[in-house]
Motif scaffolding. Structure first.
Motif, PDB file in Angstrom:
ATOM      1  N   ARG A  85      -4.860  -5.933   2.807  1.00  0.00           N
ATOM      2  CA  ARG A  85      -4.555  -4.439   2.766  1.00  0.00           C
ATOM      3  C   ARG A  85      -5.991  -3.734   2.411  1.00  0.00           C
ATOM      4  O   ARG A  85      -6.133  -2.570   2.617  1.00  0.00           O
ATOM      5  CB  ARG A  85      -3.577  -3.978   1.548  1.00  0.00           C
ATOM      6  CG  ARG A  85      -4.385  -4.160   0.335  1.00  0.00           C
ATOM      7  CD  ARG A  85      -3.389  -3.933  -1.030  1.00  0.00           C
ATOM      8  NE  ARG A  85      -4.046  -4.201  -2.239  1.00  0.00           N
ATOM      9  CZ  ARG A  85      -3.648  -3.904  -3.545  1.00  0.00           C
ATOM     10  NH1 ARG A  85      -2.326  -3.195  -3.454  1.00  0.00           N
ATOM     11  NH2 ARG A  85      -4.189  -3.953  -4.627  1.00  0.00           N
ATOM     12  N   HIS A 123     -20.161   9.475  11.199  1.00  0.00           N
ATOM     13  CA  HIS A 123     -19.427   8.257  11.703  1.00  0.00           C
ATOM     14  C   HIS A 123     -18.113   8.618  10.505  1.00  0.00           C
ATOM     15  O   HIS A 123     -18.304   8.932   9.434  1.00  0.00           O
ATOM     16  CB  HIS A 123     -20.224   6.868  11.384  1.00  0.00           C
ATOM     17  CG  HIS A 123     -19.244   5.674  11.296  1.00  0.00           C
ATOM     18  ND1 HIS A 123     -18.202   5.538  12.287  1.00  0.00           N
ATOM     19  CD2 HIS A 123     -19.266   4.911  10.449  1.00  0.00           C
ATOM     20  CE1 HIS A 123     -17.757   4.396  12.071  1.00  0.00           C
ATOM     21  NE2 HIS A 123     -17.941   3.974  10.819  1.00  0.00           N
ATOM     22  N   ASN A 156     -14.776   6.848   6.018  1.00  0.00           N
ATOM     23  CA  ASN A 156     -13.944   7.087   4.998  1.00  0.00           C
ATOM     24  C   ASN A 156     -14.307   8.659   4.519  1.00  0.00           C
ATOM     25  O   ASN A 156     -15.590   9.297   4.574  1.00  0.00           O
ATOM     26  CB  ASN A 156     -14.531   6.236   3.705  1.00  0.00           C
ATOM     27  CG  ASN A 156     -13.935   6.387   2.507  1.00  0.00           C
ATOM     28  OD1 ASN A 156     -13.650   7.820   2.091  1.00  0.00           O
ATOM     29  ND2 ASN A 156     -13.249   5.435   1.992  1.00  0.00           N
ATOM     30  N   GLY A 212     -15.689  -3.735   0.600  1.00  0.00           N
ATOM     31  CA  GLY A 212     -15.434  -2.329   0.677  1.00  0.00           C
ATOM     32  C   GLY A 212     -16.355  -1.441  -0.244  1.00  0.00           C
ATOM     33  O   GLY A 212     -16.961  -0.609   0.271  1.00  0.00           O
ATOM     34  N   ASN A 249     -11.052   4.479  11.302  1.00  0.00           N
ATOM     35  CA  ASN A 249     -12.216   4.307  11.740  1.00  0.00           C
ATOM     36  C   ASN A 249     -12.287   3.502  12.985  1.00  0.00           C
ATOM     37  O   ASN A 249     -11.881   2.375  13.154  1.00  0.00           O
ATOM     38  CB  ASN A 249     -12.988   3.260  10.518  1.00  0.00           C
ATOM     39  CG  ASN A 249     -14.369   2.828  10.807  1.00  0.00           C
ATOM     40  OD1 ASN A 249     -14.802   3.231  11.940  1.00  0.00           O
ATOM     41  ND2 ASN A 249     -15.041   2.167   9.827  1.00  0.00           N
ATOM     42  N   CYS A 298     -21.187  -0.243  13.186  1.00  0.00           N
ATOM     43  CA  CYS A 298     -20.445   1.177  13.681  1.00  0.00           C
ATOM     44  C   CYS A 298     -21.850   2.214  14.272  1.00  0.00           C
ATOM     45  O   CYS A 298     -21.305   3.330  14.491  1.00  0.00           O
ATOM     46  CB  CYS A 298     -19.922   1.720  12.537  1.00  0.00           C
ATOM     47  SG  CYS A 298     -18.576   0.704  12.011  1.00  0.00           S
ATOM     48  N   ARG A 345      -7.937   7.788  -0.901  1.00  0.00           N
ATOM     49  CA  ARG A 345      -9.219   6.911  -0.754  1.00  0.00           C
ATOM     50  C   ARG A 345      -9.952   7.162   0.484  1.00  0.00           C
ATOM     51  O   ARG A 345     -11.087   6.452   0.418  1.00  0.00           O
ATOM     52  CB  ARG A 345      -8.825   5.545  -1.300  1.00  0.00           C
ATOM     53  CG  ARG A 345      -8.342   5.142  -2.331  1.00  0.00           C
ATOM     54  CD  ARG A 345      -9.268   5.380  -3.503  1.00  0.00           C
ATOM     55  NE  ARG A 345      -8.635   4.969  -4.853  1.00  0.00           N
ATOM     56  CZ  ARG A 345      -9.215   3.883  -5.770  1.00  0.00           C
ATOM     57  NH1 ARG A 345     -10.200   3.373  -5.238  1.00  0.00           N
ATOM     58  NH2 ARG A 345      -8.661   3.870  -6.752  1.00  0.00           N
ATOM     59  N   THR A 363       0.845  -1.059  -0.232  1.00  0.00           N
ATOM     60  CA  THR A 363       0.056  -0.088   0.084  1.00  0.00           C
ATOM     61  C   THR A 363       0.899   1.282   0.032  1.00  0.00           C
ATOM     62  O   THR A 363       2.230   1.230   0.055  1.00  0.00           O
ATOM     63  CB  THR A 363      -0.870   0.014   1.223  1.00  0.00           C
ATOM     64  OG1 THR A 363      -2.077   1.009   1.091  1.00  0.00           O
ATOM     65  CG2 THR A 363      -0.276   0.315   2.460  1.00  0.00           C
TER      66      THR A 363
HETATM   67  O1  UT7 Z   1     -17.615   1.674   9.281  1.00  0.00           O
HETATM   68  C1  UT7 Z   1     -18.481   0.651   8.599  1.00  0.00           C
HETATM   69  C2  UT7 Z   1     -18.599   1.247   7.294  1.00  0.00           C
HETATM   70  N1  UT7 Z   1     -17.398   0.945   6.504  1.00  0.00           N
HETATM   71  C3  UT7 Z   1     -17.432   1.601   5.524  1.00  0.00           C
HETATM   72  O2  UT7 Z   1     -18.218   2.618   5.295  1.00  0.00           O
HETATM   73  C4  UT7 Z   1     -16.167   1.338   4.360  1.00  0.00           C
HETATM   74  C5  UT7 Z   1     -16.589   1.735   3.064  1.00  0.00           C
HETATM   75  N2  UT7 Z   1     -15.633   1.443   2.176  1.00  0.00           N
HETATM   76  C6  UT7 Z   1     -14.680   2.279   1.974  1.00  0.00           C
HETATM   77  O3  UT7 Z   1     -14.204   3.202   2.421  1.00  0.00           O
HETATM   78  C7  UT7 Z   1     -13.748   1.848   0.532  1.00  0.00           C
HETATM   79  O4  UT7 Z   1     -14.597   0.987  -0.224  1.00  0.00           O
HETATM   80  C8  UT7 Z   1     -12.299   1.201   0.826  1.00  0.00           C
HETATM   81  C9  UT7 Z   1     -11.462   2.506   1.475  1.00  0.00           C
HETATM   82  C10 UT7 Z   1     -12.380   0.169   1.861  1.00  0.00           C
HETATM   83  C11 UT7 Z   1     -11.898   1.094  -0.506  1.00  0.00           C
HETATM   84  O5  UT7 Z   1     -11.668   1.965  -1.364  1.00  0.00           O
HETATM   85  P1  UT7 Z   1     -12.269   1.698  -2.838  1.00  0.00           P
HETATM   86  O6  UT7 Z   1     -12.119   3.174  -3.664  1.00  0.00           O
HETATM   87  O7  UT7 Z   1     -13.630   1.251  -2.940  1.00  0.00           O
HETATM   88  O8  UT7 Z   1     -11.477   0.995  -3.407  1.00  0.00           O
HETATM   89  P2  UT7 Z   1     -11.772  -0.721  -4.109  1.00  0.00           P
HETATM   90  O9  UT7 Z   1     -11.972  -1.761  -3.091  1.00  0.00           O
HETATM   91  O10 UT7 Z   1     -12.695  -0.469  -5.230  1.00  0.00           O
HETATM   92  O11 UT7 Z   1     -10.363  -1.221  -4.648  1.00  0.00           O
HETATM   93  C12 UT7 Z   1      -9.769  -0.467  -5.724  1.00  0.00           C
HETATM   94  C13 UT7 Z   1      -8.260  -0.803  -5.997  1.00  0.00           C
HETATM   95  C14 UT7 Z   1      -8.060  -2.346  -6.133  1.00  0.00           C
HETATM   96  O12 UT7 Z   1      -7.214  -2.831  -7.138  1.00  0.00           O
HETATM   97  P3  UT7 Z   1      -7.597  -3.126  -8.435  1.00  0.00           P
HETATM   98  O13 UT7 Z   1      -8.422  -4.274  -8.342  1.00  0.00           O
HETATM   99  O14 UT7 Z   1      -8.140  -1.960  -9.123  1.00  0.00           O
HETATM  100  O15 UT7 Z   1      -6.329  -3.422  -8.990  1.00  0.00           O
HETATM  101  C15 UT7 Z   1      -7.788  -2.800  -4.618  1.00  0.00           C
HETATM  102  O16 UT7 Z   1      -7.317  -4.181  -4.711  1.00  0.00           O
HETATM  103  O17 UT7 Z   1      -7.508  -0.609  -4.705  1.00  0.00           O
HETATM  104  C16 UT7 Z   1      -6.770  -1.729  -4.385  1.00  0.00           C
HETATM  105  N3  UT7 Z   1      -6.803  -1.486  -2.901  1.00  0.00           N
HETATM  106  C17 UT7 Z   1      -5.521  -0.872  -2.493  1.00  0.00           C
HETATM  107  N4  UT7 Z   1      -4.491  -0.371  -2.828  1.00  0.00           N
HETATM  108  C18 UT7 Z   1      -3.536   0.134  -2.124  1.00  0.00           C
HETATM  109  C19 UT7 Z   1      -7.274  -1.942  -2.016  1.00  0.00           C
HETATM  110  N5  UT7 Z   1      -6.803  -1.586  -0.737  1.00  0.00           N
HETATM  111  C20 UT7 Z   1      -5.781  -1.021  -0.786  1.00  0.00           C
HETATM  112  C21 UT7 Z   1      -4.765  -0.597  -0.216  1.00  0.00           C
HETATM  113  N6  UT7 Z   1      -3.505  -0.024  -0.857  1.00  0.00           N
HETATM  114  N7  UT7 Z   1      -4.618  -0.403   1.080  1.00  0.00           N
END
Ligand code: UT7
Length: 339
Positions: free
Chosen positions: A165, A266, A269, A231, A296, A126, A50, A42
């Protein structure tokens, strides 16, 4: 509808609960995005853009949930100018209890040395703190309890898969406590709105260790004792539900968006926080954000954010705050509160 209450005639609608005092506890240890870069594939840039998170607090190996809760509770008691024995109910909202049973509230009771007060846990992802506030309102206004210690606390980092991650960069640990009692003026909880959708339970889940997947070598090997989350699915639902819930609670309060002084969402993100603020047409300085410091913290995000707003001297008597949350279940809730 008029009723007699403790010698004062009030309309039923005028009876409210108020937050007499608040307290928080945040573990000392800080884990930065740079530290996480050493653990998983990461980058500080990805996490910051993000999620908005820069660092988070991590409980020590020895600390359990009731330790954090106890510290937040003691601060709230001190600030409220009351003793532990003045509490007549302990309600702990948590997803990471010390033990499956007994309830963390009972461990907290033991640590605070309060004898024979009812004590129980409430689990609503949460959203637990706001669910707890709504339950506490009913108990106080029905006369079942006079003064409630409500604690929102989680140690998510002990149930995190540090190889994933997609989740391990998100969470931090903390606790926030409220002392709740009936209000004697027009300040307090004006309205609330809550809901849940269990059909989406699997999108954000800690599956192992319960009766569905009782703990054994296989559940541990598969890391079923850790949080798993889709996510981006959770993200979409969170944006929709938090925006809607905030609007609904305002409607129930008979208030307009432009009467809101602070939104306390909350902190899961920054993009969800921003979207909720935009739904209420609020300028950025009215939206309380501390996710960059703590990540979080699940149930603890709202009480910690409110406590800090008070500490910073920003909240004035009469101002209107909207608190809104979303979490595993899915659950969501909102509350409109006049300070
Ligand atoms: O508290 C209870 C409620 N919880 C929430 O509300 C959490 C809600 N979700 C989120 O905040 C976001 O969905 C996350 C922060 C968890 C993820 O962000 P995203 O913009 O939705 O990313 P994604 O899961 O769609 O992943 C996009 C890309 C993926 O790579 P590819 O498949 O496009 O190549 C992931 O593998 O980002 C990649 N990725 C990361 N890259 C670097 C996922 N985590 C990481 C990371 N570092 N830590």
């Amino acid at each position: 509808m008029i009723e007699k209450f403790e010698g004062v005639h009030m309309t039923k609608m005028e009876r409210r609960i108020k937050i007499r005092s608040t307290g928080i506890y945040l573990p000392d240890k800080i884990l930065t995005n740079a530290d996480l870069e050493k653990l998983v594939e990461t980058s500080d840039e990805w996490i910051t853009t993000r999620t908005g998170i820069k660092e988070r607090r991590i409980a020590s190996k020895e600390q359990v949930t009731s330790d954090l809760a106890e510290k937040a509770a003691r601060m709230a008691l001190e600030r409220g100018g009351i003793k532990a024995e003045d509490i007549d109910l302990i309600l702990v909202a948590t997803n990471t209890p010390d033990t499956i049973f007994p309830a963390t509230a009972c461990w907290v009771q033991k640590k605070l040395g309060i004898k024979e007060t009812p004590a129980f846990d409430l689990q609503a992802g949460c959203t637990g703190l706001l669910y707890g506030l709504i339950v506490a309102e009913s108990l106080i206004l029905s006369g079942t309890a006079r003064r409630i210690l409500l604690i929102g606390v989680d140690i998510l980092t002990k149930v995190t898969n540090w190889q994933d991650r997609g989740t391990c960069v998100l969470f931090g640990d903390g606790a926030g406590a409220f002392i709740l009692e009936e209000s004697d003026d027009d300040s307090g909880l004006i309205s609330h709105f809550w809901g849940a959708d269990g059909s989406l339970a699997e999108l954000l889940i800690l599956p192992g260790g319960g009766t569905l997947y009782p703990a054994d070598e296989k559940t541990v090997e598969k890391k079923l004792h850790c949080i798993t989350m889709k996510g981006n699915e959770v993200f979409k639902h969170a944006v929709k539900r938090m925006g809607e819930a905030a609007v609904e609670a305002l409607k129930l309060a008979g208030l307009d968006k432009n009467q809101v002084d602070y939104l306390i969402p909350h902190q899961a993100n920054l993009r969800i926080i921003d979207a909720t603020g935009e739904r209420l047409n609020l300028p950025k300085d009215k939206v309380v954000v501390n996710i960059h410091k703590y990540g979080n913290m699940s149930v603890a995000t709202i009480p910690v954010a409110l406590h800090e707003l008070i500490e910073e001297g920003k909240l004035q008597k009469g101002q209107v705050i909207v608190m809104v949350a979303f979490g595993a279940g899915f659950t969501w809730a909102s509350a409109v509160y006049r300070w």
